[in-house]
Design a protein around this motif. Structure first.
Motif, PDB file in Angstrom:
ATOM      1  N   LEU A 172       0.840  -1.211   0.000  1.00 19.59           N
ATOM      2  CA  LEU A 172       0.000   0.000   0.000  1.00 19.59           C
ATOM      3  C   LEU A 172       0.870   1.255   0.000  1.00 19.59           C
ATOM      4  O   LEU A 172       0.614   2.212  -0.745  1.00 19.59           O
ATOM      5  CB  LEU A 172      -0.923   0.005   1.227  1.00 19.59           C
ATOM      6  N   GLU A 188       1.153   3.993  -2.975  1.00 23.01           N
ATOM      7  CA  GLU A 188       0.843   5.413  -2.763  1.00 23.01           C
ATOM      8  C   GLU A 188       2.005   6.311  -3.206  1.00 23.01           C
ATOM      9  O   GLU A 188       1.783   7.399  -3.748  1.00 23.01           O
ATOM     10  CB  GLU A 188       0.502   5.663  -1.288  1.00 23.01           C
ATOM     11  N   ARG A 191       2.331   5.102  -7.418  1.00 22.35           N
ATOM     12  CA  ARG A 191       1.072   5.008  -8.161  1.00 22.35           C
ATOM     13  C   ARG A 191       1.189   4.234  -9.479  1.00 22.35           C
ATOM     14  O   ARG A 191       0.756   4.708 -10.546  1.00 22.35           O
ATOM     15  CB  ARG A 191       0.475   6.390  -8.404  1.00 22.35           C
ATOM     16  N   ASP A 199      -8.747  -0.908  -5.544  1.00 18.24           N
ATOM     17  CA  ASP A 199      -9.808   0.039  -5.870  1.00 18.24           C
ATOM     18  C   ASP A 199     -11.045  -0.707  -6.376  1.00 18.24           C
ATOM     19  O   ASP A 199     -12.169  -0.276  -6.174  1.00 18.24           O
ATOM     20  CB  ASP A 199      -9.344   1.000  -6.980  1.00 18.24           C
ATOM     21  N   ARG A 233      -8.671   6.175   1.123  1.00 20.73           N
ATOM     22  CA  ARG A 233      -7.217   6.078   1.022  1.00 20.73           C
ATOM     23  C   ARG A 233      -6.642   7.342   1.641  1.00 20.73           C
ATOM     24  O   ARG A 233      -7.309   8.374   1.628  1.00 20.73           O
ATOM     25  CB  ARG A 233      -6.804   6.001  -0.452  1.00 20.73           C
ATOM     26  N   PRO A 234      -5.392   7.325   2.111  1.00 20.38           N
ATOM     27  CA  PRO A 234      -4.522   6.160   2.148  1.00 20.38           C
ATOM     28  C   PRO A 234      -5.015   5.124   3.148  1.00 20.38           C
ATOM     29  O   PRO A 234      -5.627   5.474   4.166  1.00 20.38           O
ATOM     30  CB  PRO A 234      -3.176   6.744   2.587  1.00 20.38           C
ATOM     31  N   ARG A 235      -4.734   3.856   2.832  1.00 23.70           N
ATOM     32  CA  ARG A 235      -5.190   2.748   3.670  1.00 23.70           C
ATOM     33  C   ARG A 235      -4.029   2.039   4.321  1.00 23.70           C
ATOM     34  O   ARG A 235      -2.924   2.048   3.811  1.00 23.70           O
ATOM     35  CB  ARG A 235      -5.886   1.707   2.787  1.00 23.70           C
TER      36      ARG A 235
END
Ligand code: ATP
Ligand code: MG
Length: 271
Positions: free
Chosen positions: A194, A198, A201, A219, A241-243
């Motif tokens: 994750l 982020e 991307r 997503d 997000r962010p997660r």
């Protein structure tokens, strides 16, 4: 195709072609009693910078699909598009992280990770420096000069992620990247993925049979039934997000999991 939950607004993305698309992919392998269909008209899209998960049972054709998308196998019918254009000679234009980590046992971790830039013609010293930086990013500082056999399963997957990060070509195709790991190591790796996603991307298609993993990361979650594979439905993952992995403790997560389980049951994968 069943669609659960309204899609969030696509915004400007609607004007861009998907980074990666499959249209009607079909593939059969020869078997003793005739051809065995494995891909049965698979169509999907990954938009630029989107993380899409594909869940399906073991043996349903997920790895075969990634091989076709990566250009390592030819479909009998259908096509793969990159940035909206047919991409017949696409091997090497996408980054595949295979189901079994493909670290070369006779090379150090740093050399393994430097493979991508080396193949792209980057000088050895520069590639080595990039590999060391990527290894530090995934928490493997101090293990650069170890050989893969001296690493734990989780550390090997970290090294494989560092190699994927550095290869940096086109969309990432991740084949059950954390499938062989214990639950705690897996959760840590999901957090790491994750964070990397982020930061950079990339467009990602991640294959898994872990519904929680799909919902934590993606997503959108595409659902394939038992072999032959076909995308039977999609769940839009509306989690903020962010997660981080803690998102799996939320009520919204539980509701999405209910939707996903219902969809998986409809495909016959729970039979
Ligand atoms: N090269 C091949 N020749 C013949 N059959 C194959 C070949 N590769 C895969 N298959 C068959 O295709 C089917 C799908 O295999 P695949 O590895 O794509 O499944 P999968 O969804 O990735 O499974 P898993 O979750 O266990 O990794 C299986 O029945 C497998 O035996
Ligand atoms: Mg597989």
């Amino acid at each position: 195709m069943t669609r659960r939950r309204a899609a969030p607004s696509d915004g400007v993305l609607a004007h861009h072609p998907p980074h990666l698309a499959a249209r009607g992919l079909r593939l059969a392998f020869p078997g003793r009693d005739g051809d065995v269909p494995v891909l049965d008209g698979v169509s999907l899209e990954v938009r630029p910078g989107e993380l899409v998960a594909l869940v399906g049972p073991s043996g349903s054709g997920k790895s075969t699909l990634l091989d076709v998308l990566a250009g390592l196998a030819e479909p009998d019918a259908g096509e793969v598009l990159i940035d909206g254009r047919p991409a017949p000679g696409r091997a090497g234009r996408l980054t595949l992280m295979p189901q079994r980590d493909a670290l070369l046992p006779w090379q150090t971790v740093a050399r393994n990770v430097a493979t991508g830039p080396r193949l792209a013609g980057v000088a050895r010293e520069t590639a080595d420096g990039e590999a060391r930086a990527a290894l530090a990013r995934v928490g493997l500082e101090g293990f650069e000069d170890h050989y893969p056999h001296a690493l734990s399963g989780g550390m090997r997957q970290r090294a494989a992620l560092a190699r994927t990060l550095l290869a940096g070509r086109g969309a990432w195709l991740l084949d059950e990247p954390f499938g062989a790991l214990d639950a705690l190591t897996r959760a840590g790796m999901q957090d790491l993925l994750l964070a990397l996603w982020e930061e950079h991307r990339p467009s990602v298609l991640l294959v898994t049979h872990d519904l929680d993993e799909a919902l934590v990361l993606a997503d959108r979650v595409l659902v394939a039934g038992p072999r032959p594979a076909r995308v039977a439905g999609v769940v839009e993952v509306t989690l903020p997000r962010p997660r981080r992995v803690e998102v799996s403790a939320s009520a919204e997560f539980a509701a999405l999991k209910g939707d996903l389980l219902a969809l998986v049951r409809e495909t016959g994968a729970l039979a």
